[in-house]
Write a protein that holds these residues in place. Structure first.
Motif: not given
Length: 193
Positions: A19-48
């Motif tokens: 499970e150690a590589p999950l952290e690398d995946l998280f660090n790599h994908y989190y910013p893109r997924l966060y922006n994608f989610s924010r544009s989808f939901l229009k609010i930041e609540e619950d994104i994390d």
């Protein structure tokens, strides 16, 4: 955070229950997924919370991930599905439904200020009631209960192609009848939320 990761290596390690590589995946994908989610939901609540669930699903499905070439599509599909579920659950709140309806109706809503949300919903519900029994059942499972095509197929013991056919026929019926009364944005609201 590194800009590049070795997806092939990470996928291989995950498949071997590391499970150690999950952290690398998280660090790599989190910013893109966060922006994608924010544009989808229009609010930041619950994104994390949603993004945490994305990585839990990746871990749970780690043995099914076969290639780095399809991983981007895989992770964004999981994220999109979880975002759609979040939107649907938000719409169980009548106040939120009313606000989204006002926004989605734009021009038509300003012309019909006297029409209440419940009257609009009743028109849509009446159109759904006109559907053949099986189509109606499948449409309600999809739109009101938020089940995927696969989940509906499994629940009813039919193929996903049959589910898709019935949903497409239902949408055609609603679209045809809502166009007649000038409520196309109600259809958009009903189908996608």
């Amino acid at each position: 955070m590194t800009n590049k990761i070795n997806l092939d290596k990470i996928i291989s390690e995950l498949a071997n229950d590391n499970e150690a590589p999950l952290e690398d995946l998280f660090n790599h994908y989190y910013p893109r997924l966060y922006n994608f989610s924010r544009s989808f939901l229009k609010i930041e609540e619950d994104i994390d919370d949603i993004l945490q669930e994305v990585f839990v699903k990746i871990w749970m499905n780690r043995k099914k991930i076969n290639s780095a070439a399809t991983f981007n599509s895989f992770i964004f599909t999981i994220t999109r599905n979880l975002l759609l579920n979040a939107l649907r659950s938000r719409l169980n709140n009548e106040n939120i439904k009313g606000e989204i309806l006002k926004l989605s109706l734009a021009e038509e809503y300003s012309q019909m200020e006297q029409v209440e949300y419940h009257e609009l919903k009743e028109k849509v519900n009446n159109l759904v009631d006109e559907l053949p029994e099986r189509q109606k059942e499948i449409f309600i499972l999809s739109r009101e209960e938020g089940l995927s095509h696969k989940e509906i197929a499994e629940k009813l013991g039919i193929s996903t192609k049959t589910v898709e056919y019935h949903i497409n026929q239902s949408i055609k019926h609603l679209k045809k009848n809502l166009e007649k009364i000038g409520l196309m944005s109600v259809l958009f609201f009903y189908l996608f939320f």
